[in-house]
Scaffold this active site. Structure first.
Site, short mmCIF file in Angstrom:
data_model
loop_
_atom_site.label_atom_id
_atom_site.label_comp_id
_atom_site.label_asym_id
_atom_site.label_seq_id
_atom_site.Cartn_x
_atom_site.Cartn_y
_atom_site.Cartn_z
N LYS A 1 0.85 -1.20 0.00
CA LYS A 1 0.00 0.00 0.00
C LYS A 1 0.88 1.25 0.00
CE LYS A 1 -3.70 -2.61 2.10
NZ LYS A 1 -4.37 -3.11 3.31
N GLN B 1 -4.71 -2.12 9.58
CA GLN B 1 -4.47 -3.39 8.90
C GLN B 1 -5.02 -4.54 9.75
OE1 GLN B 1 -3.14 -3.80 5.72
NE2 GLN B 1 -3.77 -5.93 6.01
N ASP C 1 -11.15 2.48 4.23
CA ASP C 1 -11.44 1.04 4.07
C ASP C 1 -12.95 0.79 4.03
OD1 ASP C 1 -9.42 -0.74 3.62
OD2 ASP C 1 -8.85 -0.97 5.73
#
Ligand code: NAP
Length: 291
Positions: free
Chosen positions: A52, A96, A119
């Site tokens: 990322k 994460q 997200d």
């Protein structure tokens, strides 16, 4: 049979993001800034976060990585999230997953400022997604939609089977494909580990999206001729012939399935690269919202 090249499509998306960033720079607008929170030492999580960050460099974003030991308490992690929520330079951030088992994932994700929740896992954004209101779509389902749209695959009126009902893939993609939108209007069935007639459902489906994490589970004799297969699964399988000692396998047995179907995503190089591209697209959106 046509292979849906997720790597190629993701590069198109990243190039579009890069040109938007270049335009922002020309117009003296803020450069998008994505941050990632990484807790603990999980190998795949480190790899995903690094990819990322690398993708941020490619499109000209700023990026920050906040690393914490897996012994961090839930309250301390919430404090750290609040600091990032209050940091005006950061447009969007991700936590994460998975988190260490002593930390309540739902509680942590609900602490993320919904305007920075790139997200799309905050209950507010998830609810908006379910209601069909414009918001940050979770990156993997958004990437699947983008692949379907750019490959000009028709979904309206088609029988679609989503295998897996996770909050991050199966559930949201089943919602999106059933909505009354250009990419939706499919008749969606959701299967899971308690589904008793999976083979029958597979054989009658025009589109199968598999997100179960069982390597090469779907075989050629389970799919309808000419159908579309989107393989979300990513599993490390021991492989002594590889210098890494493992290979990455999808849920679909590519060799037996690909010769029967109309479209198929490979693993690797299918849905995976799209996930990162869509995360960056969400970050660009978060940054633009605060112009
Ligand atoms: P998950 O939370 O691991 O859940 C797996 C789902 O599959 C569950 O709903 C489970 O049913 C169902 N399932 C398991 N075995 C099954 C079977 N034999 N038949 C039917 N359903 C079955 O799922 P996830 O986090 O969505 O991950 C799924 C896979 O996608 C993993 O390989 C993951 O690494 C990969 N993934 C890839 C990306 C990407 O960017 N490409 C992103 C996210 C995840 P129950 O609910 O009944 O347990």
């Amino acid at each position: 049979m046509k292979i849906i090249d997720g790597k190629k499509v993701s590069i198109e998306v990243l190039d579009e993001i890069k040109s938007s960033v270049d335009n922002r720079v020309k117009n003296n607008l803020k450069i998008p800034h994505l941050a990632a929170i990484l807790v603990g030492n999980d190998g795949p999580s480190k790899t995903y976060v690094n990819s990322k960050i690398k993708a941020c460099e490619r499109v000209g974003f700023k990026s920050s990585l906040f690393k914490y030991s897996d012994s961090i308490s839930e309250n301390d992690l919430i404090d750290e999230i609040q600091k990032i929520n209050n940091n005006d330079d950061i447009d969007g951030f991700i936590v994460q997953l998975p988190l260490p088992k002593d930390i309540n994932q739902e509680k942590i994700l609900s602490q993320v400022d919904p305007y920075k929740d790139v997200d799309g896992f905050h209950p507010i954004n998830y609810g908006k997604m379910a209601l069909g209101i414009d918001t940050f779509l979770p990156a993997t389902p958004a990437g699947i939609i983008e692949l379907i749209e750019r490959s000009k695959i028709q979904t309206a009126g088609k029988k679609c089977l989503v295998i897996g009902r996770s909050q991050i893939v199966g559930r949201p993609i089943s919602i999106l494909l059933s909505q009354n939108k250009i990419f939706g209007n499919a008749t969606v069935t959701v299967a899971h580990s308690r589904t008793s007639n999976l083979e029958e459902l597979c054989l009658e489906s025009d589109l199968i999206i598999s997100a179960i994490g069982k390597p090469e589970f779907i075989k050629g004799d389970m799919v309808k001729k000419g159908s579309t297969i989107i393989d979300v699964g990513i599993t490390r399988v021991d492989d002594s012939s590889s210098h890494k000692g493992y290979r990455i396998a999808g849920d679909v047995d590519f060799n037996s399935v690909s010769s029967r179907v109309g479209f198929i995503t490979p693993v690797p190089g299918g849905v995976g690269p799209m996930t990162i591209a869509m995360l960056l697209k969400n970050t660009l959106k978060a940054c633009s919202l605060s112009d």
